[in-house]
Design an enzyme around this catalytic site. Sequence first.
Site, short mmCIF file in Angstrom:
data_model
loop_
_atom_site.label_atom_id
_atom_site.label_comp_id
_atom_site.label_asym_id
_atom_site.label_seq_id
_atom_site.Cartn_x
_atom_site.Cartn_y
_atom_site.Cartn_z
N HIS A 72 154.65 -40.08 -21.18
CA HIS A 72 155.98 -39.59 -20.83
C HIS A 72 156.49 -40.32 -19.59
O HIS A 72 155.78 -40.45 -18.59
CB HIS A 72 155.95 -38.08 -20.55
CG HIS A 72 155.98 -37.26 -21.80
ND1 HIS A 72 156.40 -35.95 -21.80
CD2 HIS A 72 155.67 -37.56 -23.08
CE1 HIS A 72 156.33 -35.47 -23.05
NE2 HIS A 72 155.88 -36.44 -23.82
N TYR A 201 162.27 -28.40 -17.79
CA TYR A 201 162.12 -27.33 -16.81
C TYR A 201 163.49 -26.70 -16.61
O TYR A 201 164.43 -27.38 -16.17
CB TYR A 201 161.61 -27.88 -15.48
CG TYR A 201 160.16 -28.32 -15.48
CD1 TYR A 201 159.18 -27.53 -14.88
CD2 TYR A 201 159.77 -29.51 -16.06
CE1 TYR A 201 157.85 -27.92 -14.86
CE2 TYR A 201 158.44 -29.92 -16.05
CZ TYR A 201 157.49 -29.12 -15.45
OH TYR A 201 156.18 -29.52 -15.44
N PRO A 294 150.96 -23.40 -12.03
CA PRO A 294 151.03 -24.49 -13.00
C PRO A 294 152.34 -25.25 -13.03
O PRO A 294 152.46 -26.25 -13.74
CB PRO A 294 150.79 -23.77 -14.33
CG PRO A 294 151.23 -22.36 -14.09
CD PRO A 294 150.90 -22.08 -12.67
N LYS A 298 149.30 -29.67 -11.64
CA LYS A 298 148.38 -30.31 -10.70
C LYS A 298 146.92 -29.89 -10.83
O LYS A 298 146.04 -30.58 -10.33
CB LYS A 298 148.84 -30.02 -9.26
CG LYS A 298 150.10 -30.76 -8.88
CD LYS A 298 149.81 -32.20 -8.53
CE LYS A 298 151.02 -33.07 -8.70
NZ LYS A 298 151.20 -33.61 -10.03
N TYR A 386 154.86 -35.69 -8.91
CA TYR A 386 154.56 -35.29 -10.29
C TYR A 386 153.61 -36.28 -10.95
O TYR A 386 152.69 -35.89 -11.69
CB TYR A 386 155.85 -35.16 -11.09
CG TYR A 386 155.73 -34.34 -12.35
CD1 TYR A 386 156.13 -33.01 -12.37
CD2 TYR A 386 155.19 -34.88 -13.52
CE1 TYR A 386 156.01 -32.24 -13.52
CE2 TYR A 386 155.06 -34.12 -14.67
CZ TYR A 386 155.48 -32.80 -14.66
OH TYR A 386 155.34 -32.05 -15.81
#
Length: 391
Positions: A72, A201, A294, A298, A386
């Site tokens: 991704h 998100y 979550p 991580k 990220y």
Amino acid sequence: MRTTVGIVGAGPAGLLLARLLHNAGIESVVLESRDRRYVEQRQRAGILEQGTVDVLREAGVGARMDREGLPHDGIELRFDRRRHRVDFPALTGGRQVMVYAQTEVCKDLIAAQLADGGPLLFEAEALAVEGAETDRPRVRFRHEGREDVLECDYVVGCDGFWGVARKAVPAALSRTYERTYPFGWLGILADVAPSHDELVYARGERGFALLSMRSPTVTRAYLQVPADTDAADWSDEEIWDELDRRLEVDDPAWRLARGPVTSKSVTPMRSYVHEPMRHGRLFLAGDAAHIVPPTGAKGLNLAVGDVVTFARALLARRDKGDSRPLDGYSGTCLRRVWQAERFSGAMTTMLHRAPDATAFDDKIQLAALDRLTRARSAETDLAEAYTGFPL
């Protein structure tokens, strides 16, 4: 039994450590309280940072990940009926993430360990870690109905928050830091192709939602719910309806694909750090030392960072006679851990609506999200965190 490194716990951290040590010619024994089927089927994380992907490849266990995993290049943020894509490679010099479930990582590592690695004992319950302050620490464990002792040069506790390893650190030397959130995640697995080719998100007035995946045919999705929610109280139709509401954007071309729900559960949201991560010849790794909500993806990646740090430190001791990396293990790991806690906490606070949120709180969240769409520096900070902090 006698070995160089006793590893308590056969999650991804313990299994990867065993592989790294095997490749370096260092003996280890892995003790896992559960059976193999449980380890290979428990649903956990699914996002691998660039550094984790690189480590798995270098360790010789990345072939199936490269065939079946889903690279991704970004994520999508949705808020105020808007959508904004964060382009990871453009912001990080080419880094990306990989969608590849923790269950699959464990399967690959177990297969490699059983094929040519050291002993991996399932249904071997660790009872206590003893003698951590000495040069001969040991693990008392029960296996096949009898108690035994594993004598080691080092013990690495990869046995999670409820394991025995952390209990061997004297309370007088321990410091803990914790935050518990007043909400959790209602998560589902569904036999339906993902509705978007990257993770989404979404922050809304009704709460947070995350649209994810496990494969090209399996959707993983989450809803923010009260912390005391029972997953059985939600019907499949209610879950899909609520996801539809929270993922809504001004785009008539986008639709949420629905399918049979095969699994549902509620994940609590908390942050936790135990300091130090080393006591004598006992080293803590993964959830034994730290937990992150979550939201930032991580948890597994932090565990990988811990065991890579330990393996490199042990090699420095063996090959160069340099004990400084082992002595500095806790500080080295904690710098990375606290950056991950910062990022995960910020993502959680920005995207979830607290039960007592005010109109002012809502405006602050929207302002933070709006800044991500307008300030490259803010977007870069998110992308760098990220895709992963340096190992």
